[in-house]
Every structure is written in structure tokens, then in C-alpha cells.
Design an enzyme around this catalytic site. Structure first.
Site, PDB file in Angstrom:
ATOM      1  CE  LYS A 203       3.800   1.859   4.981  1.00  0.00           C
ATOM      2  NZ  LYS A 203       2.528   1.248   4.558  1.00  0.00           N
ATOM      3  CE  LYS A 256       5.891   0.196   2.044  1.00  0.00           C
ATOM      4  NZ  LYS A 256       4.462  -0.031   2.214  1.00  0.00           N
TER       5      LYS A 256
HETATM    6  O1  PB1 Z   1       5.519   0.310  -3.409  1.00  0.00           O
HETATM    7  C1  PB1 Z   1       5.124   1.117  -2.539  1.00  0.00           C
HETATM    8  O2  PB1 Z   1       5.319   2.351  -2.610  1.00  0.00           O
HETATM    9  C2  PB1 Z   1       4.421   0.540  -1.348  1.00  0.00           C
HETATM   10  C3  PB1 Z   1       3.504   1.532  -0.629  1.00  0.00           C
HETATM   11  C4  PB1 Z   1       2.896   0.887   0.589  1.00  0.00           C
HETATM   12  C5  PB1 Z   1       2.201  -0.412   0.303  1.00  0.00           C
HETATM   13  N1  PB1 Z   1       2.282  -1.291   1.381  1.00  0.00           N
HETATM   14  C6  PB1 Z   1       2.071   1.841   1.414  1.00  0.00           C
HETATM   15  C7  PB1 Z   1       2.674   3.188   1.528  1.00  0.00           C
HETATM   16  C8  PB1 Z   1       1.762   4.385   1.538  1.00  0.00           C
HETATM   17  O3  PB1 Z   1       1.095   4.622   0.531  1.00  0.00           O
HETATM   18  O4  PB1 Z   1       1.763   5.074   2.550  1.00  0.00           O
HETATM   19  C9  PB1 Z   1       0.608   1.656   1.442  1.00  0.00           C
HETATM   20  C10 PB1 Z   1       0.070   1.896   2.844  1.00  0.00           C
HETATM   21  N2  PB1 Z   1      -0.962   1.076   3.238  1.00  0.00           N
END
Ligand code: PB1
Length: 337
Positions: A203, A256
């Protein structure tokens, strides 16, 4: 004498009708099982709140979930990824309401399991929607991440979600060692063979999360997440993170965001062929396609299907996408898309 290509260089004979073209990439087919639907559950039970930064996406109060999901399940929806959104619940340094009895995820899980017994329910696990500072872990006084305290807190929350009925825990926090900590507490509490862990393994600290942070009210109040999300220029780190999470017991892995990281997807697929591989088509990717289509510069269906096909071609088994309702509708109304 005009130039005649060699027999094996004539490609047109393999693509002159749709069946031939389908056969060129059956492993890229898109079916309902390839999609996981991310859904925001807010702590206002009777509200449906459209999200300005993500047109077509809403936050749902628990009492609005059943009617929203019923037609989607009828259209073949097989899995959801739920995010709690705290509007009324107070936020604090420890993210106390991440697993309190008033938490919308904790309240929704038993109902969702009762309404839709065959629907796979994954719970995003992170502290950012519930902490006053908006970071994904517990902080030291100097604002840096306290990894040990974060792991302990995240494992506690994972156990609460498992007890409430989660089928899958999906930790998006990116703290070092959280997969091992979560697996351990699940095993210690007899959930080791009843709850799966989907790791947001690779990520990245992406600029494509803006609309989500608006939707989940989860932006950091200071600084950024570059000290715990992967630098966009790294590929070695992505492999190291995925290898670590697999060794700590992840059941499924993820890259991601999606489209800007298909090279990482392909490499991850090659190194970990034995694990279900997920892509998260994040909020910024959703908004980009949506608004380009709204501006009339692209055809939404044709471009979205091309993007999703590229994700499957790169090696993704499942795509987490806010477009899931639309995709299921297209699939339901035609044998394939
Ligand atoms: O759709 C998205 O942008 C997903 C964002 C994602 C959710 N899992 C994270 C990214 C972020 O805000 O840094 C949330 C982090 N826990």
C-alpha cells in the site's frame, strides 16, 4: 513483388470475431466474484449521506444497509469491505470507538450476517477514522508512531470485529508486524480457522486517497502517512512488505492503489502465485474515471471495463471497486461484460 508477412506474423486470423478475441484472454474475464464492494457505515442509523467527492457513493446508516445491499446481492454481490465512519462518536488518541459497543461496524456486523448469510464480510481495520490525530496508529508524544502500542490496539480491534461476526480482517494501517499480531490474537481466541486476514500488503503513500479521506472523515490532522505507507517510487519495499505479511500469516494480499501500480501487481503475482491477489481501485481512481465520463471525454463503461481488464491481466484475482453496483447491473443484464 509486394511484401507478404510470414504466416505466423498474420495476427488478424486470430481476432476477426468476438469469440476469437475472447479466447486471447479468458484469464482476464470479469465476473461478479472478481469484485468486492467497499461500503461506508456511518454512526447515524437512519441517514444516507451522498459523498460529494465520490458521486454515486454514499455513507449508509445501519437502518439503510439492508435495502441498499438487497438488490446488489440479488445481482450477484459476493463480498463487501466495510468502513466505519464516526460522525457523532468522539475521537481520541487511542481510537477508543474503533471497537466500542457504539461503533457502526460492531453494530452492523451481526445484522449483516443475519440478512445476508452468504455474503463475505471484510472489515477494514485502521485507527485513522477514530483517532483525534487521524493517523493510522498510536502516537508517541513527539508525533511519531509507537509501533508496539499500535500493534496491541489493532489486534484488540481485530478480535472485536471477529467476535462481532467478521469473515475477513483487512488491516489498512501499514504498521510493521500487524499481520502477525492480528493472526496471533485470532488464533489465541479460537478464530484462527474462522476469520481470514486480507493484508493491504503493498500500500503506497498515494495522492489518490483524497476523496476517501473526505468520505471517511479520516485525514491526518498534521503531517502525512509517508512514514508508514510505501513510497510511490519503491518496488523492492513492496515485495519486502508482501513477503513479510505472507510469512506472518496473511491469507490474501493486496496492491493499492491499482492503475498507477500495475507493475507492482504483475511482480507480486509472479512472486506469490499461491495467494489470492487483490487490487484496491481507490477513491481517486474512481473519481478520475467518473468525472472524465461526466465531462464527456470518455465512455464510462468501455473505459472502466478496459481498466478492470488491465488489472486482471496484471494478475489481480479480486478488485475492490466503488463501481461494483454498476458492474453487477451490467453483468446481470448481459451474460458477460
Ligand atoms: O479509496 C481509497 O482512497 C482508500 C483509502 C484507504 C482505505 N483503506 C486508506 C488510505 C489513506 O487514507 O491513507 C485509509 C487508511 N487507513
Amino acid at each position: 513483388m509486394s511484401y507478404l508477412p510470414e504466416k505466423k506474423h498474420i495476427l488478424a486470423s486470430g481476432i476477426f470475431n468476438q469469440t476469437l478475441r475472447d479466447w486471447q484472454g479468458l484469464n482476464c474475464a470479469l465476473t461478479a466474484k472478481n469484485f468486492m464492494y467497499p461500503i461506508f457505515i456511518i454512526d447515524n442509523e437512519n441517514e444516507i449521506q451522498p459523498i460529494k467527492s465520490m458521486p454515486g457513493v454514499c455513507r449508509y446508516g445501519i437502518n439503510k444497509l439492508k435495502s441498499h445491499l438487497e438488490p446488489l446481492v440479488k445481482n450477484g454481490l459476493s463480498s463487501i469491505l466495510i468502513f466505519g465512519v464516526s460522525e457523532k462518536l468522539p475521537k481520541d488518541e487511542l481510537g477508543t470507538h474503533a471497537d466500542s459497543n457504539e461503533n457502526p461496524v460492531i453494530l452492523a456486523l451481526p445484522k449483516l450476517k443475519k440478512w445476508f448469510p452468504n455474503l463475505m464480510i471484510a472489515c477494514d481495520l485502521c485507527l485513522c477514522p477514530y483517532t483525534s490525530h487521524g493517523h493510522c496508529g498510536i502516537l508517541n508524544k513527539d508525533g511519531t508512531i509507537n509501533n508496539a502500542k499500535s500493534l496491541k490496539r489493532l489486534a484488540q480491534i481485530a478480535l472485536s470485529y471477529a467476535k462481532a461476526g467478521a469473515d475477513i480482517i483487512a488491516p489498512s494501517d501499514m504498521m510493521d508486524g500487524r499481520i502477525g499480531a492480528i493472526k496471533q490474537i485470532l488464533i489465541d481466541n479460537d478464530f484462527g480457522n474462522k476469520v481470514a486476514v486480507l493484508s493491504y500488503a503493498a500500500k503506497f503513500a498515494s495522492s489518490f486517497y483524497g476523496p476517501f479521506r473526505d468520505a471517511a472523515k479520516s485525514a491526518p490532522t498534521f503531517g502525512d502517512r509517508k512514514c508508514y505507507q510505501l513510497p510511490p517510487n519503491s518496488s523492492g519495499l513492496a515485495l519486502r512488505a508482501t513477503k513479510r505479511d505472507v510469512e506472518e500469516g496473511a491469507d490474501m494480499i493486496m496492491v493499492k492503489p491499482g492503475l498507477p501500480y500495475l507493475d507492482i501487481v504483475q511482480t507480486t503475482r509472479a512472486h506469490f502465485p499461491e495467494y489470492p491477489l487483490f487490487i484496491y481501485q481507490v477513491s481517486g481512481e474512481y473519481a478520475m474515471i467518473y468525472y472524465a465520463a461526466q465531462a464527456g471525454v470518455i465512455d464510462l463503461k468501455v473505459v472502466l471495463l478496459e481498466v478492470l481488464t488491465s488489472m486482471r491481466r496484471a494478475g489481480a484475482d479480486v478488485i475492490i471497486t466503488y463501481f461494483t453496483p454498476q458492474l453487477l447491473d451490467w453483468l446481470a443484464n448481459k451474460s458477460k461484460i
